[in-house]
Scaffold this motif. Structure first.
Motif, PDB file in Angstrom:
ATOM      1  N   GLU A  40      -8.318  -7.466  16.203  1.00 46.03           N
ATOM      2  CA  GLU A  40      -7.660  -7.100  14.960  1.00 46.03           C
ATOM      3  C   GLU A  40      -7.627  -5.576  14.791  1.00 46.03           C
ATOM      4  O   GLU A  40      -8.640  -4.903  14.936  1.00 46.03           O
ATOM      5  CB  GLU A  40      -8.397  -7.734  13.767  1.00 46.03           C
ATOM      6  CG  GLU A  40      -7.762  -7.430  12.431  1.00 46.03           C
ATOM      7  CD  GLU A  40      -8.465  -8.102  11.263  1.00 46.03           C
ATOM      8  OE1 GLU A  40      -8.035  -7.876  10.119  1.00 46.03           O
ATOM      9  OE2 GLU A  40      -9.447  -8.848  11.501  1.00 46.03           O
ATOM     10  N   ASP A  45      -2.331  -5.539  18.606  1.00 45.92           N
ATOM     11  CA  ASP A  45      -2.318  -6.286  17.354  1.00 45.92           C
ATOM     12  C   ASP A  45      -1.372  -5.631  16.351  1.00 45.92           C
ATOM     13  O   ASP A  45      -0.612  -6.324  15.657  1.00 45.92           O
ATOM     14  CB  ASP A  45      -3.736  -6.352  16.782  1.00 45.92           C
ATOM     15  CG  ASP A  45      -3.880  -7.373  15.662  1.00 45.92           C
ATOM     16  OD1 ASP A  45      -3.509  -8.541  15.879  1.00 45.92           O
ATOM     17  OD2 ASP A  45      -4.369  -7.010  14.576  1.00 45.92           O
ATOM     18  N   TYR A  49       2.046  -7.419  14.857  1.00 43.73           N
ATOM     19  CA  TYR A  49       2.289  -7.606  13.433  1.00 43.73           C
ATOM     20  C   TYR A  49       3.514  -6.836  12.941  1.00 43.73           C
ATOM     21  O   TYR A  49       4.161  -7.260  11.970  1.00 43.73           O
ATOM     22  CB  TYR A  49       1.032  -7.281  12.619  1.00 43.73           C
ATOM     23  CG  TYR A  49       0.147  -8.504  12.523  1.00 43.73           C
ATOM     24  CD1 TYR A  49       0.327  -9.432  11.502  1.00 43.73           C
ATOM     25  CD2 TYR A  49      -0.822  -8.759  13.489  1.00 43.73           C
ATOM     26  CE1 TYR A  49      -0.445 -10.585  11.432  1.00 43.73           C
ATOM     27  CE2 TYR A  49      -1.598  -9.918  13.430  1.00 43.73           C
ATOM     28  CZ  TYR A  49      -1.410 -10.823  12.403  1.00 43.73           C
ATOM     29  OH  TYR A  49      -2.160 -11.968  12.347  1.00 43.73           O
ATOM     30  N   LYS A  50       3.859  -5.748  13.600  1.00 41.30           N
ATOM     31  CA  LYS A  50       5.118  -5.066  13.269  1.00 41.30           C
ATOM     32  C   LYS A  50       6.303  -5.908  13.756  1.00 41.30           C
ATOM     33  O   LYS A  50       7.339  -6.003  13.077  1.00 41.30           O
ATOM     34  CB  LYS A  50       5.155  -3.664  13.898  1.00 41.30           C
ATOM     35  CG  LYS A  50       4.177  -2.695  13.262  1.00 41.30           C
ATOM     36  CD  LYS A  50       4.468  -2.460  11.793  1.00 41.30           C
ATOM     37  CE  LYS A  50       3.514  -1.467  11.158  1.00 41.30           C
ATOM     38  NZ  LYS A  50       3.783  -1.277   9.716  1.00 41.30           N
ATOM     39  N   LYS A  52       6.238  -9.172  14.058  1.00 37.05           N
ATOM     40  CA  LYS A  52       6.246 -10.285  13.086  1.00 37.05           C
ATOM     41  C   LYS A  52       6.925  -9.855  11.779  1.00 37.05           C
ATOM     42  O   LYS A  52       7.743 -10.595  11.213  1.00 37.05           O
ATOM     43  CB  LYS A  52       4.799 -10.712  12.823  1.00 37.05           C
ATOM     44  CG  LYS A  52       4.590 -11.714  11.675  1.00 37.05           C
ATOM     45  CD  LYS A  52       3.094 -11.948  11.471  1.00 37.05           C
ATOM     46  CE  LYS A  52       2.801 -12.741  10.196  1.00 37.05           C
ATOM     47  NZ  LYS A  52       3.124 -14.172  10.374  1.00 37.05           N
ATOM     48  N   GLU A  53       6.572  -8.664  11.318  1.00 36.38           N
ATOM     49  CA  GLU A  53       7.136  -8.137  10.064  1.00 36.38           C
ATOM     50  C   GLU A  53       8.657  -8.098  10.131  1.00 36.38           C
ATOM     51  O   GLU A  53       9.352  -8.528   9.194  1.00 36.38           O
ATOM     52  CB  GLU A  53       6.569  -6.740   9.814  1.00 36.38           C
ATOM     53  CG  GLU A  53       7.096  -6.021   8.593  1.00 36.38           C
ATOM     54  CD  GLU A  53       6.563  -4.596   8.534  1.00 36.38           C
ATOM     55  OE1 GLU A  53       7.390  -3.660   8.550  1.00 36.38           O
ATOM     56  OE2 GLU A  53       5.325  -4.419   8.467  1.00 36.38           O
ATOM     57  N   THR A  62       9.325 -17.734  11.194  1.00 34.13           N
ATOM     58  CA  THR A  62       7.965 -17.231  11.011  1.00 34.13           C
ATOM     59  C   THR A  62       7.340 -17.015  12.382  1.00 34.13           C
ATOM     60  O   THR A  62       7.787 -17.595  13.383  1.00 34.13           O
ATOM     61  CB  THR A  62       7.102 -18.208  10.196  1.00 34.13           C
ATOM     62  OG1 THR A  62       7.112 -19.497  10.840  1.00 34.13           O
ATOM     63  CG2 THR A  62       7.628 -18.343   8.783  1.00 34.13           C
ATOM     64  N   GLN A  64       3.522 -16.787  14.335  1.00 35.00           N
ATOM     65  CA  GLN A  64       2.072 -16.942  14.334  1.00 35.00           C
ATOM     66  C   GLN A  64       1.492 -16.066  15.436  1.00 35.00           C
ATOM     67  O   GLN A  64       1.875 -16.195  16.600  1.00 35.00           O
ATOM     68  CB  GLN A  64       1.692 -18.408  14.587  1.00 35.00           C
ATOM     69  CG  GLN A  64       0.202 -18.673  14.690  1.00 35.00           C
ATOM     70  CD  GLN A  64      -0.528 -18.474  13.374  1.00 35.00           C
ATOM     71  OE1 GLN A  64      -0.063 -18.906  12.335  1.00 35.00           O
ATOM     72  NE2 GLN A  64      -1.671 -17.809  13.419  1.00 35.00           N
ATOM     73  N   VAL A  65       0.591 -15.147  15.081  1.00 34.87           N
ATOM     74  CA  VAL A  65      -0.014 -14.232  16.060  1.00 34.87           C
ATOM     75  C   VAL A  65      -1.419 -14.705  16.407  1.00 34.87           C
ATOM     76  O   VAL A  65      -2.217 -15.009  15.517  1.00 34.87           O
ATOM     77  CB  VAL A  65      -0.060 -12.787  15.507  1.00 34.87           C
ATOM     78  CG1 VAL A  65      -0.776 -11.865  16.492  1.00 34.87           C
ATOM     79  CG2 VAL A  65       1.351 -12.275  15.223  1.00 34.87           C
ATOM     80  N   ARG A  67      -4.892 -13.585  18.491  1.00 35.04           N
ATOM     81  CA  ARG A  67      -5.589 -12.437  19.071  1.00 35.04           C
ATOM     82  C   ARG A  67      -6.454 -12.851  20.256  1.00 35.04           C
ATOM     83  O   ARG A  67      -6.574 -14.041  20.564  1.00 35.04           O
ATOM     84  CB  ARG A  67      -6.451 -11.769  17.996  1.00 35.04           C
ATOM     85  CG  ARG A  67      -5.627 -11.192  16.852  1.00 35.04           C
ATOM     86  CD  ARG A  67      -6.487 -10.606  15.757  1.00 35.04           C
ATOM     87  NE  ARG A  67      -5.684  -9.909  14.761  1.00 35.04           N
ATOM     88  CZ  ARG A  67      -5.709 -10.165  13.471  1.00 35.04           C
ATOM     89  NH1 ARG A  67      -6.513 -11.121  12.995  1.00 35.04           N
ATOM     90  NH2 ARG A  67      -4.938  -9.491  12.636  1.00 35.04           N
TER      91      ARG A  67
END
Length: 342
Positions: A40, A45, A49-50, A52-53, A62, A64-65, A67
């Motif tokens: 995280e 990571d 998430y960028k 995903k954004e 959608t 799902q990430v 790690r």
């Protein structure tokens, strides 16, 4: 019709309607799965998430990430991506090199510059990165979305060294990558392939004497606690890549393909901003956390001794990859020369 029969019929209609609605929604919206190799807040990571954004802000999909460790080690998440269980994976050439030998080019020491501005321009402009590598990945069922740098390689050891002779008999953990093993053999050390999950314990018990990683990962993983001597050799940058299962990608609409490409570009720009200054911040955290840490930055004369051993690694790369590797290396050098002269 009895009340119970009516209930069963209505329930059946409702279930059918729900199934039909779900099927209709699945055409326009999907939950995609993305796994990477880090913790995280680490670089991969942040990139994930960028990505995903962008996907979720610009579509009904959608993401799902997952790690590091949630779905296994690096080899596990690559297998799951190739099998179509995962839609996306982020994996460094350190592991992908076993699947795509040419990806090991990033482990030829002193091939890549270490100043960030040149490195970033190279990743933006390189024909080898943006045209040649996607073809190589496609042959293995992978759609290459983006290659990006994470940080300069730093070696950690049980004592400070400044010469290849100082690495004699030192067991250095390497990723499961034949060319990386060749690099540390050339440097005089004993390369020891280990999955990431075993590294901290192996350093703690002196099964190995050192390892290499970007400084943010050394801080994040607490490696400095068990391997406190940091050595900046200037021999390269840690590179990683985001990719998709190619069958999945090819099955998408043109609109979704464009969405994914735009998300990858967006995440790249965000990660370039993120890593600017990240190494200095991580080193400051390490030095604040431990009085045992030493920092050794090799000077030009000391680097020269290590650099003199690089040609044998380059030769080994060509032996491993044949004509395709030779052509890629030539293009790599041509691209580097162009950005260094601009």
């Amino acid at each position: 019709m009895s009340s119970m029969s009516k209930f069963k019929k209505l329930a059946g209609i409702s279930a059918f309607a729900f199934a039909a609605m779900t099927a209709a929604n699945s055409v326009s919206a999907a939950n995609w799965r993305y796994a990477h190799e880090e913790y995280e807040g680490d670089v991969q990571d942040v990139y994930a998430y960028k990505f995903k954004e962008y996907i979720e802000d610009n579509s009904d999909h959608t993401l799902q990430v997952y790690r590091f460790g949630e779905l296994g080690e690096s080899d596990d998440i690559m297998e799951q991506t190739q099998a179509g269980i995962l839609n996306f994976v982020n994996q460094s050439p350190g592991f992908t090199g076993a699947l795509i030998p040419e990806a090991q080019i990033f482990f030829i020491p002193y091939l890549m510059p270490t100043d960030m501005e040149t490195v970033i321009e190279f990743f933006r402009e390189s024909e080898a990165i943006n045209e040649d590598f996607p073809k190589l990945y496609a042959e293995k069922g992978l759609e290459l979305l983006q290659m990006y740098p994470e940080g300069e390689f730093v070696i950690t050891l049980d004592e400070p060294v400044t010469t290849p002779e100082g690495l004699q008999n030192k067991k250095i953990r390497v990723m499961t990558n034949p060319l990386l093993s060749e690099t540390y053999s050339a440097f005089g050390a004993t390369p020891t392939p280990l999955p990431w999950g075993e590294v901290y314990g192996a350093l703690q018990t002196n099964m190995i004497n050192g390892q290499e990683n970007p400084i943010f990962w050394i801080e994040s993983g607490g490696l400095y606690e068990v391997s406190p001597n940091l050595i900046f050799t200037g021999h390269g940058w840690f590179t990683t890549a985001s990719m998709a299962n190619k069958d999945f990608y090819d099955s998408l609409s043109d609109e979704d393909k464009e969405l994914i490409q735009n998300a990858a570009d967006y995440a790249f720009e965000e990660i370039i901003e993120h890593i600017d200054g990240l190494a200095d911040e991580a080193l400051a955290k390490i030095q604040k956390a431990s009085d045992e840490v030493t920092v050794t930055r090799l000077n030009e004369e000391q680097i020269k001794a290590f650099k003199a051993r690089a040609p044998q690694v380059e030769k080994k790369f060509i032996e491993m990859t044949g004509e395709s590797g030779k052509e890629l290396l030539n293009q790599f050098k041509k691209d580097l020369k162009k950005v260094q002269n601009d």
